[in-house]
Structures are given as C-alpha cells and as structure tokens.
Design an enzyme around this catalytic site. Structure first.
Site, PDB file in Angstrom:
ATOM      1  N   CYS A  61       0.842  -1.201   0.000  1.00 57.02           N
ATOM      2  CA  CYS A  61       0.000   0.000   0.000  1.00 57.02           C
ATOM      3  C   CYS A  61       0.878   1.251   0.000  1.00 57.02           C
ATOM      4  O   CYS A  61       1.815   1.363   0.794  1.00 57.02           O
ATOM      5  CB  CYS A  61      -0.916   0.001   1.222  1.00 57.02           C
ATOM      6  SG  CYS A  61      -2.020   1.434   1.279  1.00 57.02           S
ATOM      7  N   CYS A  65       0.429   5.133   6.690  1.00 53.78           N
ATOM      8  CA  CYS A  65      -0.201   5.003   8.005  1.00 53.78           C
ATOM      9  C   CYS A  65       0.808   4.401   8.991  1.00 53.78           C
ATOM     10  O   CYS A  65       1.325   3.303   8.766  1.00 53.78           O
ATOM     11  CB  CYS A  65      -1.447   4.124   7.917  1.00 53.78           C
ATOM     12  SG  CYS A  65      -2.642   4.679   6.668  1.00 53.78           S
ATOM     13  N   CYS A  68       0.504   0.667  10.295  1.00 56.12           N
ATOM     14  CA  CYS A  68       0.148  -0.427   9.384  1.00 56.12           C
ATOM     15  C   CYS A  68       1.354  -1.170   8.832  1.00 56.12           C
ATOM     16  O   CYS A  68       2.267  -0.570   8.249  1.00 56.12           O
ATOM     17  CB  CYS A  68      -0.703   0.116   8.232  1.00 56.12           C
ATOM     18  SG  CYS A  68      -1.353  -1.198   7.174  1.00 56.12           S
ATOM     19  N   CYS A 105     -16.187  -9.632   5.954  1.00 48.72           N
ATOM     20  CA  CYS A 105     -15.546  -8.367   5.596  1.00 48.72           C
ATOM     21  C   CYS A 105     -14.293  -8.645   4.769  1.00 48.72           C
ATOM     22  O   CYS A 105     -13.502  -9.535   5.115  1.00 48.72           O
ATOM     23  CB  CYS A 105     -15.165  -7.596   6.852  1.00 48.72           C
ATOM     24  SG  CYS A 105     -16.552  -7.347   7.991  1.00 48.72           S
ATOM     25  N   CYS A 136     -19.127  -6.640   3.782  1.00 48.02           N
ATOM     26  CA  CYS A 136     -18.442  -5.386   4.065  1.00 48.02           C
ATOM     27  C   CYS A 136     -17.146  -5.374   3.277  1.00 48.02           C
ATOM     28  O   CYS A 136     -16.491  -6.414   3.130  1.00 48.02           O
ATOM     29  CB  CYS A 136     -18.161  -5.245   5.560  1.00 48.02           C
ATOM     30  SG  CYS A 136     -17.374  -3.674   6.033  1.00 48.02           S
ATOM     31  N   CYS A 196     -19.272   1.852   7.823  1.00 50.42           N
ATOM     32  CA  CYS A 196     -18.559   1.252   8.947  1.00 50.42           C
ATOM     33  C   CYS A 196     -17.331   2.128   9.177  1.00 50.42           C
ATOM     34  O   CYS A 196     -16.484   2.250   8.297  1.00 50.42           O
ATOM     35  CB  CYS A 196     -18.159  -0.184   8.615  1.00 50.42           C
ATOM     36  SG  CYS A 196     -17.083  -0.974   9.842  1.00 50.42           S
ATOM     37  N   ARG A 274     -17.879  -2.609  17.544  1.00 52.09           N
ATOM     38  CA  ARG A 274     -17.136  -3.857  17.327  1.00 52.09           C
ATOM     39  C   ARG A 274     -15.765  -3.822  17.984  1.00 52.09           C
ATOM     40  O   ARG A 274     -14.995  -2.873  17.799  1.00 52.09           O
ATOM     41  CB  ARG A 274     -16.962  -4.104  15.819  1.00 52.09           C
ATOM     42  CG  ARG A 274     -16.176  -5.394  15.488  1.00 52.09           C
ATOM     43  CD  ARG A 274     -16.133  -5.680  14.000  1.00 52.09           C
ATOM     44  NE  ARG A 274     -17.472  -5.821  13.479  1.00 52.09           N
ATOM     45  CZ  ARG A 274     -18.038  -4.948  12.635  1.00 52.09           C
ATOM     46  NH1 ARG A 274     -17.357  -3.907  12.225  1.00 52.09           N
ATOM     47  NH2 ARG A 274     -19.260  -5.146  12.211  1.00 52.09           N
TER      48      ARG A 274
END
Length: 368
Positions: A61, A65, A68, A105, A136, A196, A274
């Site tokens: 990616c 972040c 991550c 998901c 999701c 979400c 969640r």
C-alpha cells in the site's frame, strides 16, 4: 460540566466535546450503567455479532499510516500480493459461515481501487451475499461511480476508518487527509451503502484525542452503522510499532479502553460497536467489561488482515463462560433483501437474485 444523563431512545448528532469529555470522566460504575442502559434500549442484551475479516489483497500500500504493516514504507516483512481469486474468497466466506460468522468483511491494501479490479470485487460481494451473509468491504478511498457499483452489487457496509481525532491525525498519516476520509464516507452514504467507521486507540494519544475521535464519529451527518474500536497492535518495522516498543504507551490501559467503548455506545446508541484488532491480547475480564459497556460485535477467526486474532474455539469458550449468544444475521436497512444466514453452507437459501445465483455457481464449481 456534569455528564448528560442519556435519553435511552435519543440519537443525537450534536454532541459537544465537553459533553463527551464529561462522559469519560464519570465514575466507572456510573459510566457502565449509562452505557448498558442505552445499549438495552437499542439492542438485544447478551447477543454479539460474529464477523470474519479476510485480506483479499495484502501489502504494497502506498499510504504511510504509521500503524500499518502493509505500507510500503514499513519494514515489517509483509509481502505484497495480487488480488485474490474470486473462488478462493468465496471458499473462505463459506468456511467463515460454517464457523458461525454472519458478516464477511473483505479488505484490500490499496489507496483506492482501480476500475479494472471492480468486476472481481463486485463478483465477491454478490457471491458472499448469495450465501446469506452480510458483506463489508474496505478498499481505500472511493470515487462516487465506484461506490455506486458496490451499491448495485448489494454491498451492505463499507469500512473507512478515521483512525483518530482530527488533531492527532497528521501525526499518524500524511498521505491522505482527514477530509479525504470524510469525502469517501460521503460517497458511500450517497450511494446508499451503510458506513462502517471507527479507529484505533493506544497510538500514544491522550484522552483528549480519544474525546476528539468519538466526537468526530458522533457528529457525522449519520452515525456509522458499525463502529470498530481497535487497540493498536504494535508491529516492528512500522513507525508506531518502533516508536512505542518497550514503552508504557505500547498498550492502552484496559479500563481506559472499556471507557472508550462505553462512550461510543452512549453517543452512538443505534450503531454496532465492534471489538476489532488487539482483542487477542485482552483478558477475558476486559472483554466481558467491553460487552457490558455496549460492544456487540467481534471479529472471530485466527487472523485479521495480517495480525493474529483470538480464534473461534477461544471465542466459543468465552461466550459459554459469559452466557453470550451469537447474533443472527439481520436484513440490512439499506439492502433488505438479505436472507438470514443458515449455519451450513450446503443449505443456502436461493431466492433467485443474480448475486445468489453467482455465489451458488462459483461455490459449486470450486467444490468439484
């Protein structure tokens, strides 16, 4: 300022930071009582939704972040993969369903999906939904036309987290602005897909940051249908993993985490709250307190995107100890045609929709 007494049935989008801060400051027993009172007014007591998360495209990616392991800037050892084959995804969904999950998901480590990949993504959504499960996706930022494609496929939820407070955000991520995240949420809502959206605590932030995080969610034009609350899993090779390693900040205090869950429940009473990443390192007692505070959804299975998770057997034992029961799938408010999920993949309800037909056909082929 004294904490507001909750109106059990009120859903507000005008919360102030002072009000939210006063909730955090409540004596713990009072906070838990208020959270449980609100929870029971909107949700079935003692029921928790089981969800499964699958990484359909891992690593590589371009975002930075700091938490991550899938970022190209992280030296975490996570190798980039291509988008999974549709049949492999549907096989994983069928296994998750057999293990009791009612929501599946799917996450891809992208800044944003390419139009060339949308056909496969749509097929995954249609196939999983054809099994009678909620769907999701989390694919990064979305253009309005891509959100419409997902809505037309019947996607129930789109996950796009704000991660932290607006003030703290720039210390965690620099390649995507907070406003860009809000723009994606707007595109998702406009397409008629449930949002979400949550974030991560334990990234070295202050309580003021946690107040700002909840405030940003609770004052959205429409509360997220699901609010995942993650506890940071520090990974070596990531900015935050290396920064917080071997420091007291590497793990958020469990009571403070429970407080965050409780405040999220009070301020967003109709949302599913969640327990997500970080749950595998929590004690049974901490998880029990989270359920008392209004958490009513968990990710089950042995793995999340790349981090470990508690596992189905451990979750079943915890549920039995607490007297908690798995929640049955409910038709999505925006896609009401979803059939309740059966516990056996072999007994999928067939209503004749294109998505169900495609899911049945692909699974039949995969089983041969």
């Amino acid at each position: 300022m004294s904490a507001p007494s909750p109106d059990r049935n009120a859903v507000r989008n005008d919360w102030t930071r002072d009000e939210i801060a006063s909730l955090f400051d409540l004596p713990f027993d009072e906070l838990m009582w208020q959270a449980q009172t609100v929870h029971r007014a909107h949700h079935a007591a003692g029921q928790v939704q089981l969800s499964t998360l699958l990484s359909i495209k891992t690593g590589g990616c371009p975002e930075d972040c700091g938490y991550c392991s899938q970022s190209v800037s992280a030296d975490s050892g996570v190798k980039a993969t291509k988008l999974m084959d549709v049949r492999a995804v549907l096989q994983a969904a069928a296994q998750a369903k057999d293990n009791g999950s009612t929501r599946f998901c799917m996450g891809a480590a992208w800044r944003n999906p390419k139009d060339r990949d949308m056909g496969a993504i749509v097929a995954m959504v249609e196939g999983v939904r054809g099994m009678g499960m909620e769907t999701c996706m989390t694919l990064g930022m979305l253009e309005p036309h891509q959100a419409k494609q997902l809505a037309d496929a019947g996607l129930d939820y789109y996950n796009h987290n704000i991660d932290t407070s607006p003030e703290r955000y720039g210390d965690v991520i620099t390649t995507r602005s907070f406003q860009e995240r809000l723009d994606t949420l707007d595109a998702v809502r406009s397409a008629g897909i449930n949002v979400c959206c949550g974030g991560i605590v334990g990234m070295g932030e202050t309580r003021e940051d946690r107040v700002g995080f909840v405030h940003a969610l609770a004052t959205l034009p429409e509360h997220p249908g699901s609010v995942p609350v993650n506890a940071l899993v520090p990974v070596k090779g990531t900015v935050l993993g290396d920064m917080l390693a071997d420091t007291p900040l590497a793990k958020i205090d469990e009571i403070e985490f429970v407080r965050t869950v409780a405040v999220a429940r009070i301020t967003m009473p109709a949302s599913m709250v969640r327990l997500s990443a970080g749950r595998e390192s929590m004690s049974d007692s901490a998880q029990a307190l989270c359920f008392m505070a209004g958490a009513n959804s968990i990710f089950t299975g042995d793995k999340l995107l790349t981090a470990g998770n508690a596992g189905d057997d451990k979750d079943a034992a915890l549920f039995a100890k607490l007297g908690v029961t798995p929640m049955a799938v409910e038709p999505s408010a925006r896609h009401p045609g979803l059939e309740p999920a059966s516990r056996s993949c072999g007994s999928v309800e067939r209503s004749g929709t294109p998505g169900q037909a495609r899911g049945d056909a692909v699974m039949a082929e995969a089983a041969e």
